[in-house]
Design a protein around this motif. Structure first.
Motif, PDB file in Angstrom:
ATOM      1  N   PRO A   1       0.809  -1.225   0.000  1.00 38.66           N
ATOM      2  CA  PRO A   1       0.000   0.000   0.000  1.00 38.66           C
ATOM      3  C   PRO A   1       0.843   1.276   0.000  1.00 38.66           C
ATOM      4  N   PHE A   2       1.886   1.312   0.805  1.00 35.91           N
ATOM      5  CA  PHE A   2       2.686   2.534   0.862  1.00 35.91           C
ATOM      6  C   PHE A   2       3.548   2.710  -0.387  1.00 35.91           C
ATOM      7  N   PHE A   3       3.905   1.610  -1.024  1.00 34.95           N
ATOM      8  CA  PHE A   3       4.572   1.729  -2.325  1.00 34.95           C
ATOM      9  C   PHE A   3       3.653   2.416  -3.336  1.00 34.95           C
ATOM     10  N   VAL A   4       2.387   1.992  -3.361  1.00 28.66           N
ATOM     11  CA  VAL A   4       1.425   2.617  -4.280  1.00 28.66           C
ATOM     12  C   VAL A   4       1.219   4.092  -3.927  1.00 28.66           C
ATOM     13  N   LEU A   5       1.138   4.411  -2.639  1.00 27.27           N
ATOM     14  CA  LEU A   5       0.923   5.798  -2.221  1.00 27.27           C
ATOM     15  C   LEU A   5       2.127   6.678  -2.579  1.00 27.27           C
ATOM     16  N   PHE A   6       3.334   6.207  -2.289  1.00 26.13           N
ATOM     17  CA  PHE A   6       4.525   6.991  -2.632  1.00 26.13           C
ATOM     18  C   PHE A   6       4.677   7.131  -4.144  1.00 26.13           C
ATOM     19  N   LEU A   7       4.360   6.067  -4.866  1.00 24.62           N
ATOM     20  CA  LEU A   7       4.436   6.127  -6.326  1.00 24.62           C
ATOM     21  C   LEU A   7       3.424   7.119  -6.880  1.00 24.62           C
ATOM     22  N   ALA A   8       2.208   7.125  -6.329  1.00 19.86           N
ATOM     23  CA  ALA A   8       1.185   8.075  -6.763  1.00 19.86           C
ATOM     24  C   ALA A   8       1.627   9.503  -6.474  1.00 19.86           C
ATOM     25  N   TRP A   9       2.218   9.719  -5.298  1.00 14.92           N
ATOM     26  CA  TRP A   9       2.723  11.058  -4.966  1.00 14.92           C
ATOM     27  C   TRP A   9       3.785  11.492  -5.968  1.00 14.92           C
ATOM     28  N   LEU A  10       4.696  10.584  -6.324  1.00 19.93           N
ATOM     29  CA  LEU A  10       5.772  10.914  -7.260  1.00 19.93           C
ATOM     30  C   LEU A  10       5.211  11.243  -8.641  1.00 19.93           C
ATOM     31  N   ILE A  11       4.251  10.449  -9.116  1.00 24.33           N
ATOM     32  CA  ILE A  11       3.661  10.693 -10.435  1.00 24.33           C
ATOM     33  C   ILE A  11       2.935  12.030 -10.459  1.00 24.33           C
ATOM     34  N   GLN A  12       2.155  12.309  -9.410  1.00 21.77           N
ATOM     35  CA  GLN A  12       1.442  13.584  -9.358  1.00 21.77           C
ATOM     36  C   GLN A  12       2.413  14.758  -9.279  1.00 21.77           C
ATOM     37  N   SER A  13       3.510  14.571  -8.574  1.00 24.02           N
ATOM     38  CA  SER A  13       4.515  15.634  -8.467  1.00 24.02           C
ATOM     39  C   SER A  13       5.121  15.941  -9.833  1.00 24.02           C
ATOM     40  N   LEU A  14       5.414  14.900 -10.592  1.00 22.31           N
ATOM     41  CA  LEU A  14       5.993  15.092 -11.922  1.00 22.31           C
ATOM     42  C   LEU A  14       4.994  15.748 -12.859  1.00 22.31           C
ATOM     43  N   ILE A  15       3.721  15.383 -12.720  1.00 23.17           N
ATOM     44  CA  ILE A  15       2.680  16.007 -13.552  1.00 23.17           C
ATOM     45  C   ILE A  15       2.566  17.496 -13.245  1.00 23.17           C
ATOM     46  N   ILE A  16       2.580  17.825 -11.954  1.00 27.49           N
ATOM     47  CA  ILE A  16       2.488  19.232 -11.548  1.00 27.49           C
ATOM     48  C   ILE A  16       3.684  20.016 -12.065  1.00 27.49           C
ATOM     49  N   GLU A  17       4.877  19.452 -11.952  1.00 32.26           N
ATOM     50  CA  GLU A  17       6.084  20.131 -12.401  1.00 32.26           C
ATOM     51  C   GLU A  17       6.096  20.321 -13.912  1.00 32.26           C
ATOM     52  N   SER A  18       5.479  19.391 -14.636  1.00 31.14           N
ATOM     53  CA  SER A  18       5.517  19.460 -16.103  1.00 31.14           C
ATOM     54  C   SER A  18       4.496  20.418 -16.687  1.00 31.14           C
ATOM     55  N   LYS A  19       3.491  20.823 -15.899  1.00 30.26           N
ATOM     56  CA  LYS A  19       2.470  21.734 -16.402  1.00 30.26           C
ATOM     57  C   LYS A  19       3.039  23.137 -16.534  1.00 30.26           C
ATOM     58  N   PRO A  20       2.786  23.827 -17.660  1.00 27.13           N
ATOM     59  CA  PRO A  20       3.234  25.220 -17.782  1.00 27.13           C
ATOM     60  C   PRO A  20       2.490  26.090 -16.788  1.00 27.13           C
TER      61      PRO A  20
END
Length: 508
Positions: A476-495
């Motif tokens: 479960p925490f692997f999925v949560l940390f992975l989701a946080w990382l993916i969302q962080s990258l999405i936020i950073e990539s948005k203009p």
């Protein structure tokens, strides 16, 4: 956003029973449980036995012993169930129910305290509940399933103690039961005492929690030592621990420069002489029996530890083998510690390092073969479960449990990826954007994960069945940390917008 959401204002029990999504998840869980259990019992009508462990547990239960080669907790569990029934189906069903109940307790606590998104938690929930390890481990007559259930309960209670200081007395009871079931729980009280000591709470509450843990553990340890003293003549807590320390040390010494007997403390010289003779005999063997950490030095008749036992104490049919086996354990414990300190580099290289690799990709061993390919059981088992004969069968006449072969490969990917996600989480400042409860939970998760890794690596050769608890908590925490990382990258990539708007920082 993840790790920052506000916790529900409803009390946990009210939230659990009234929330519509929780009801859906529980219905889904019930369906999965029925399908999984029905499938397991259709394919494998009998429980899975691990000789000699399973038969030793049953015999200790039948004799109502307080000490045994293995911790006595599971034998007492069998004894308790026998008050009501000797049905093997009932035993396996109860084990599966307890395991799933502890998993649900853990998962809904995570949902309540961290409030992940609906679909994210559905993924976490499905992966955890539909995990095929759960019904398989529940089908064993061994302490693994009960210990995993108690460990999950212990860990979940830690999360609640971090949030609101409750359950301290029950927490002490769970720690004691876990230690009675398996000595892998030796680090549990240390983690609990540390958390109770450092988190803010009233002095009275802190003293009560710590006192309860210490008193219960001292009571169990003292009673165990007394039983050993009365029945074997030596006061000790775990005879198996002494044997294990010596066996682990021999894997390092097997590849080290020889220590002459004259340089060894006097009390170890006879034993060490046998060890040296044995190392000389296998040094140039093509297929060494100790090529990897395992059970060779513990149980094989060619092991110098077994040879020393038989020379020191000739077999006597009137005396249970366990009593003789326990008598040499204190010496083996001291010898194992001495040998490890003499050859620390070899110990790390040839025992600890291979065992660490196995921690992140644990081999199936017992979990990979139904009843180890045997088609019969010891008479004590037939008597205990009140069967008409001692024959075993499975539906497809194939002893291999093929699905278990997937997990070493899967975990070899997940465990390193989990570490990477944690490192990125801290490197990107994720911890700074968590609420206080999430910070405490993440710290607790990492503390338990690191403690379990260290203790598992140094205590005994690792296999899949020993790792049910860390697997269930890691996924479960692997999925949560992975989701946080993916969302962080999405936020950073948005203009990001102009007009002086700040660069958005990841807050998931």
């Amino acid at each position: 956003m993840l790790f920052k959401q506000t916790i529900s204002t409803l009390p946990y029990n009210q939230w659990l029973t009234n929330d519509t999504e929780n009801k859906r998840l529980l219905r889904f869980c019930a369906i999965v449980m029925i399908i999984s259990f029905a499938w397991i019992k259709y394919v494998y009508p009998y429980p899975n036995f691990m000789p000699p462990d399973s038969f030793s547990y049953i015999k200790a239960a039948a004799d109502n012993e307080f000490i045994n080669m293995w911790p006595i907790g599971y034998s007492k569990f069998l004894r308790l169930i026998s008050v009501f029934t000797h049905s093997d189906i009932t035993l396996v069903t109860l084990q599966y129910f307890l395991l799933i109940a502890s998993v649900l307790y853990f998962l809904f606590t995570v949902r309540y305290l961290l409030s992940p998104g609906k679909w994210l938690f559905r993924i976490v929930f499905t992966i955890s509940i539909a995990n095929p390890l759960l019904p398989h481990i529940a089908n064993f007559v061994s302490s693994d399933c009960l210990f995993a259930s108690l460990s999950l309960t212990w860990f979940t209670q830690l999360l609640w103690i971090l949030y609101k200081q409750k359950l301290l007395i029950i927490h002490a009871v769970i720690i004691t039961l876990a230690l009675m079931t398996r000595f892998s729980a030796l680090y549990y009280p240390l983690v609990s005492l540390l958390i109770i000591f450092i988190i803010p709470m009233s002095t009275k509450t802190r003293r009560l929690g710590m006192f309860a843990i210490i008193i219960l553990l001292l009571g169990f340890i003292s009673r165990t030592q007394y039983e050993y003293k009365v029945k074997t003549g030596t006061a000790q807590f775990s005879a198996f621990g002494g044997w294990q320390l010596a066996a682990n040390a021999l894997y390092g010494y097997a590849y080290s420069q020889r220590d002459e007997e004259k340089d060894v403390p006097y009390e170890f010289r006879l034993l060490h002489s046998l060890v040296n003779d044995h190392m000389d005999s296998i040094r140039h063997a093509k297929n060494r029996p100790d090529s990897e950490p395992g059970i060779y030095y513990l149980w094989d008749f060619k092991s110098p530890l077994v040879i020393y036992l038989h020379r020191k104490i000739p077999p006597n049919s009137k005396i249970p083998y366990f009593y003789d086996w326990s008598t040499v354990a204190p010496l083996y414990g001291k010898y194992g510690r001495w040998l490890t300190m003499q050859h620390p580099v070899a110990y790390l290289k040839h025992y600890a390092w291979p065992n660490l690799l196995r921690y992140y990709s644990p081999p199936p061993y017992f979990m990979g073969v139904y009843n180890m390919g045997n088609n019969s059981v010891d008479p004590i088992t037939t008597t205990w479960f009140q069967w008409k004969n001692n024959r075993l069968s499975n539906r497809y006449n194939d002893a291999q449990i093929h699905i278990m072969n997937v997990f070493p490969v899967l975990l070899a990917i997940i465990n390193p990826a989990y570490i990477v996600c944690i490192l990125f989480f801290f490197a990107f400042g994720g911890i700074r954007h968590c609420n206080n409860t999430a910070k405490r939970i993440i710290a607790c998760v990492l503390l338990v994960w690191l403690s379990n890794t260290l203790f598992s690596v140094i205590s005994a050769p690792i296999e899949l069945r020993y790792q049910i608890f860390p697997i269930v908590t890691t996924l479960p925490f692997f999925v949560l940390f992975l989701a946080w990382l993916i969302q962080s990258l999405i936020i950073e990539s948005k203009p990001y917008k102009k007009h002086g708007s700040a660069i958005p920082k990841p807050t998931v």
